[in-house]
Scaffold this motif. Sequence first.
Motif, short mmCIF file in Angstrom:
data_model
loop_
_atom_site.label_atom_id
_atom_site.label_comp_id
_atom_site.label_asym_id
_atom_site.label_seq_id
_atom_site.Cartn_x
_atom_site.Cartn_y
_atom_site.Cartn_z
N ALA A 1 10.38 6.96 -37.22
CA ALA A 1 9.76 5.63 -37.15
C ALA A 1 10.23 4.85 -35.93
O ALA A 1 9.42 4.33 -35.16
N ASP A 2 11.54 4.77 -35.73
CA ASP A 2 12.09 3.91 -34.67
C ASP A 2 12.11 4.60 -33.30
O ASP A 2 11.51 4.12 -32.35
N ALA A 3 12.84 5.71 -33.20
CA ALA A 3 13.05 6.34 -31.90
C ALA A 3 11.75 6.90 -31.31
O ALA A 3 11.32 6.52 -30.21
N LEU A 4 11.08 7.80 -32.05
CA LEU A 4 9.87 8.43 -31.52
C LEU A 4 8.66 7.50 -31.64
O LEU A 4 7.97 7.23 -30.64
N GLY A 5 8.40 7.01 -32.85
CA GLY A 5 7.24 6.15 -33.05
C GLY A 5 7.33 4.85 -32.27
O GLY A 5 6.33 4.39 -31.70
N GLY A 6 8.53 4.27 -32.24
CA GLY A 6 8.70 3.02 -31.51
C GLY A 6 8.44 3.17 -30.02
O GLY A 6 7.79 2.32 -29.40
N LEU A 7 8.92 4.26 -29.44
CA LEU A 7 8.71 4.49 -28.01
C LEU A 7 7.23 4.70 -27.69
O LEU A 7 6.71 4.16 -26.70
N LEU A 8 6.53 5.46 -28.55
CA LEU A 8 5.10 5.68 -28.34
C LEU A 8 4.34 4.36 -28.43
O LEU A 8 3.47 4.08 -27.58
N ASN A 9 4.66 3.55 -29.42
CA ASN A 9 3.96 2.28 -29.59
C ASN A 9 4.19 1.33 -28.42
O ASN A 9 3.28 0.63 -27.98
N ARG A 10 5.43 1.32 -27.91
CA ARG A 10 5.76 0.38 -26.84
C ARG A 10 5.03 0.70 -25.54
O ARG A 10 4.48 -0.19 -24.88
N CYS A 11 5.01 1.96 -25.16
CA CYS A 11 4.43 2.27 -23.84
C CYS A 11 2.92 2.48 -23.88
O CYS A 11 2.30 2.67 -22.83
N THR A 12 2.32 2.44 -25.08
CA THR A 12 0.86 2.50 -25.16
C THR A 12 0.26 1.16 -25.60
O THR A 12 -0.96 1.05 -25.74
N ALA A 13 1.11 0.16 -25.82
CA ALA A 13 0.63 -1.16 -26.25
C ALA A 13 -0.22 -1.79 -25.14
O ALA A 13 0.08 -1.66 -23.95
N SER A 14 -1.26 -2.48 -25.53
CA SER A 14 -2.19 -3.05 -24.54
C SER A 14 -1.56 -4.14 -23.69
O SER A 14 -1.97 -4.36 -22.55
N ASN A 15 -0.53 -4.82 -24.21
CA ASN A 15 0.08 -5.89 -23.41
C ASN A 15 0.91 -5.36 -22.25
O ASN A 15 1.12 -6.03 -21.26
#
Length: 411
Positions: free
Chosen positions: A230-244
């Motif tokens: 959730a945090d390490a893998l999922g968090g990194l993916l969410n952060r660098c693909t976020a539209s902002n």
Amino acid sequence: MSTPLRTSDMSIPLCRPMCSTDIPPCVGSGAGSVQVHWVSEENYMFRLSSLRPDLLQWLQTDPIHPSVFHRVVSHWLEEELPDLSVSRQRSCLTWGIPVPSDSSHVIYVWLDALVNYLTAAGYPDPNLAPWGPATHLLGKDILRFHAIYWPAFLIAAGLPPPQKLLVHSHWTCGGTKMSKSLKNVVDPAECIRRYTKDGLRYFLLRHGAAERDCDFTHNTVCTLLNSELADALGGLLNRCTASNINPMQHFPHYHHESVPTTTHDQLHSLLKNLQKLPAEVDHWIRKFQVNKALESIDANIRRSNSFFQSQAPWKLQKGVEKEACWKDSVLYLTLESLRLYATLLLPAVPELATVALDRLGVPPNKRTLKGNSFFAATRGESCSFQGQIFGPDRGLLFPRLERSKKNTVRI
């Protein structure tokens, strides 16, 4: 197979209901106290003692993994091996396979059970029974049968012994061996409902270690999956693909000239670790230590997170050309890292890895290590992923698990 021996001095302990006698009872069966009686009967014996040199020679090929179990078998073979009883009298055991040329005896387990492996493999058809390359997977409690008796049977029959034995330890629950009577057995269907199939697979592969018993608790599962998926893998993916932070929703281009002087060493260290990661994972997989392969992947995911956080691309100014180029470079490096991690994780968590690769816009023919290049742009090579548009956003890669007041876990 080695000529069997007839003997009349085979002593067998038999357990019968407890009676009034001075002979000490047996209390180790878990079924209460039973009285031990010694009887003798005539059996056929397999000449296991004569095959000790062959077994020692086989052991030199390093066939048993992990090494702790190789040492156990080596210790057993340091001493003389007793011959093995392989029959029982038919009058006492009516359901066994008759001994050839002697219907008064039946073949006794483990001889018939182990030879059944050959039957299942299609023996004696050589096209259906490639026995030499076989790898056997077994629990540590049946190690002696598979590392002493089974190769001895094969050698005596003129067949090659197994090439590899992969031995695994046990799962405990709360530090105690699982038991129906203790009601501490883990229900896999319930675990899949709580953690998803990939979540349960990841925990068992990541937390489990073949060389030692491992403990299963819901708190441990929750902590590990939250931290790593959730945090390490999922968090990194969410952060660098976020539209902002990535409004173009694509792989930016990498710019060599944009790398800050103060970041050269950190970037060099990161790329060095990432470039050797596939070989490191392959090394642990070949040694049947999947937990260490996943540990290596997780360690690099955390390095990528640290790099991404330290460079803070969200703070870099769009109007400053060098900062804008470095922001694109940071995103390229992180996205390529994620592409590598998801590719390596496909065998362990196929559904999660597929979701990540879909989000990154990686086509099916690029979801493999073979013939695939990572971080090509950092070496001045052509990289087809520069400018690649992302796939659909399916939300969180792995939702965090929450503990309820009753120490259960819910998503």
